[in-house]
Design a protein around this motif. Structure first.
Motif, PDB file in Angstrom:
ATOM      1  N   TYR A 196     -43.091 -51.454  33.900  1.00 12.07           N
ATOM      2  CA  TYR A 196     -44.354 -52.194  33.934  1.00 12.07           C
ATOM      3  C   TYR A 196     -44.265 -53.388  32.989  1.00 12.07           C
ATOM      4  O   TYR A 196     -43.865 -53.240  31.822  1.00 12.07           O
TER       5      TYR A 196
ATOM      6  N   ASP B  14     -45.756 -44.225  41.293  1.00 14.28           N
ATOM      7  CA  ASP B  14     -46.103 -45.175  40.238  1.00 14.28           C
ATOM      8  C   ASP B  14     -44.927 -45.402  39.275  1.00 14.28           C
ATOM      9  O   ASP B  14     -45.022 -46.256  38.391  1.00 14.28           O
TER      10      ASP B  14
ATOM     11  N   GLY C  50     -41.077 -55.372  29.358  1.00 11.88           N
ATOM     12  CA  GLY C  50     -41.249 -54.225  30.236  1.00 11.88           C
ATOM     13  C   GLY C  50     -41.228 -52.900  29.494  1.00 11.88           C
ATOM     14  O   GLY C  50     -40.586 -52.748  28.453  1.00 11.88           O
TER      15      GLY C  50
ATOM     16  N   ALA D 275     -41.990 -46.894  37.592  1.00 12.95           N
ATOM     17  CA  ALA D 275     -41.501 -48.275  37.597  1.00 12.95           C
ATOM     18  C   ALA D 275     -41.432 -48.783  36.159  1.00 12.95           C
ATOM     19  O   ALA D 275     -41.936 -48.126  35.238  1.00 12.95           O
TER      20      ALA D 275
ATOM     21  N   TRP E  21     -50.765 -57.099  34.967  1.00 13.83           N
ATOM     22  CA  TRP E  21     -49.607 -56.227  34.950  1.00 13.83           C
ATOM     23  C   TRP E  21     -48.921 -56.263  36.315  1.00 13.83           C
ATOM     24  O   TRP E  21     -49.593 -56.269  37.356  1.00 13.83           O
TER      25      TRP E  21
ATOM     26  N   ARG F 132     -40.696 -57.401  42.251  1.00 17.27           N
ATOM     27  CA  ARG F 132     -41.817 -57.073  41.383  1.00 17.27           C
ATOM     28  C   ARG F 132     -43.090 -56.975  42.207  1.00 17.27           C
ATOM     29  O   ARG F 132     -43.327 -57.770  43.112  1.00 17.27           O
TER      30      ARG F 132
ATOM     31  N   ARG G  55     -45.247 -54.433  38.226  1.00 12.40           N
ATOM     32  CA  ARG G  55     -44.289 -53.357  38.066  1.00 12.40           C
ATOM     33  C   ARG G  55     -43.102 -53.574  38.984  1.00 12.40           C
ATOM     34  O   ARG G  55     -43.210 -54.269  39.993  1.00 12.40           O
TER      35      ARG G  55
END
Length: 126
Positions: free
Chosen positions: A93, A89, A119, A91, A35, A44, A37
């Motif tokens: 993903y 956190d 995403g 974002a 993963w 990224r 993000r």
């Protein structure tokens, strides 16, 4: 190969979310999966990568101890369990997979993954 993420949502700080990634056209069990993000206007960011057959899992320091990647090979799916979420956190993903045999030093680089999902948005409110 198609990767489809789901599970993104709005959650309060301290909460949990579980992201899912369903794959078609390629068996993920033999692939490096992970993963990334991205926040709008920024590059990224690596989150986690998992080599096939249990040969190693690698987390970004910012998520270590809070996030856990897992696989369901029978369903050809990958999951990201996110606990103790923080506003930083927030974002989009992305689920990723690589057709390459990546060595450890390569798993954190976005350009080593040739399959990306569309995403899913995760928003953590304070």
């Amino acid at each position: 190969v198609q990767l489809v993420e789901s599970g993104g949502d709005l959650v309060q700080a301290g909460g949990s979310l579980r992201l899912s990634c369903a794959a078609s056209g390629r068996t993920l069990s033999t692939s490096v999966v992970g993963w990334f993000r991205q926040v709008a206007g920024k590059e990224r960011e690596f989150v986690v990568a998992s080599k096939a057959n249990g040969f190693g899992t690698y987390y970004a320091d910012s998520v270590k101890g809070r996030f856990t990647i897992s696989r369901d090979n029978a369903k050809n799916m990958v999951f990201l369990q996110m606990n103790s979420l923080k506003p930083e956190d927030t974002a989009v993903y992305y689920c990723v997979a690589s057709s390459l045999r990546l060595i450890t030093s390569e798993v954190r680089r976005a350009d080593n993954y040739d399959y990306w999902g569309q995403g899913t948005q995760v928003t953590v409110s304070s």
